[in-house]
Design an enzyme around this catalytic site. Structure first.
Site: not given
Length: 249
Positions: A24, A26, A199
């Site tokens: 991922d 961000d 996240d």
């Protein structure tokens, strides 16, 4: 390994010949910011990712909720990139299409009206995906969730997904788990197993699929997760990635 405890980087299993690494952007490769336009890789980030790609024989994928044009502007085009939660996939060296499509006009208009009624809330138009950010107006969360979920329910083919200080209105097919499964069927990744690091809520979809395909997930930061391993923050992610390059170069 209990995913609620932090994982030392040397304890996360990895094979340059057997894994596909999905990362991922961000919150995983770059810290979250109040203004998503200011998010970027660290100074040596692009160099590290390209070196890791070479170690993996190309089996490195950046997978993000950002649209593919935005993601490609912030990361090396020499890598696989999947933007819009996997709606658009670019192979290494491939430039994204200029026209990403758009969300239904009524959805855009209704979302704009909701945002206008909530100071500090902003909408990010990502082609077919609309991201409503409320990091600067956290007290609006409950009302936004209620209103936007209703709006998504009234829009055929759309769903609302709640992430970190953001609510996204996105096509049902925009799903990182679906994208990971699709990409694992590519001939370039044949015989490998996936590792997914992320996240946020959307990353959990991909982590679950990775586990179903005999791989695993890595959760970055706090919060409940289906991941087998956990890193404290983006710094720990980069410590791991640099270690992998040093070990497999």
């Amino acid at each position: 390994m209990n995913s609620n405890s932090r994982s030392p980087v040397h304890e996360v299993p990895f094979s340059a010949h057997q894994n596909v690494l999905f990362l991922d952007f961000d919150g995983t490769l770059a810290p979250l910011q109040d203004d998503p336009d200011t998010v970027s890789l660290p100074d040596d980030g692009a160099e590290t990712l390209i070196a890791l790609k070479q170690c993996l024989g190309g089996a490195l994928v950046l997978i993000s909720g950002r649209d593919i044009c935005d993601l490609s502007s912030r990361t090396p085009q020499a890598l696989w990139r999947a933007g819009g939660h996997g709606l658009d996939i670019c192979r290494p060296g491939e430039a994204p299409a200029a026209d990403l499509g758009a969300a239904p006009l009524r959805l855009i208009q209704e979302a704009d009206a909701i945002v206008a009624a909530n100071p500090g809330v902003r909408v990010e138009n990502k082609g077919p995906v609309l991201a409503i950010h409320y990091r600067q107006a956290p007290s609006a969360e409950a009302e936004l969730l209620k209103t936007l979920r209703t709006l998504a329910d009234e829009t055929p083919g759309y769903k609302a997904q709640h992430g970190k200080m953001v609510i996204e209105l996105k096509p049902e097919r925009a799903n990182k788990g679906r994208a990971l499964a699709e990409m694992m069927a590519f001939p370039e990744f044949e015989g490998r197993t996936p590792i997914m690091a992320g996240d946020d809520t959307t990353d959990e979809d991909a982590m679950r699929v990775a586990a179903e395909l005999n791989g695993f997930g890595i959760k970055v930061g706090e919060g409940e997760s289906c991941a087998k391993y956990r890193f404290a923050d983006t710094n720990a992610v980069w410590d791991w990635l640099r270690r992998l390059v040093n070990e497999h170069a």
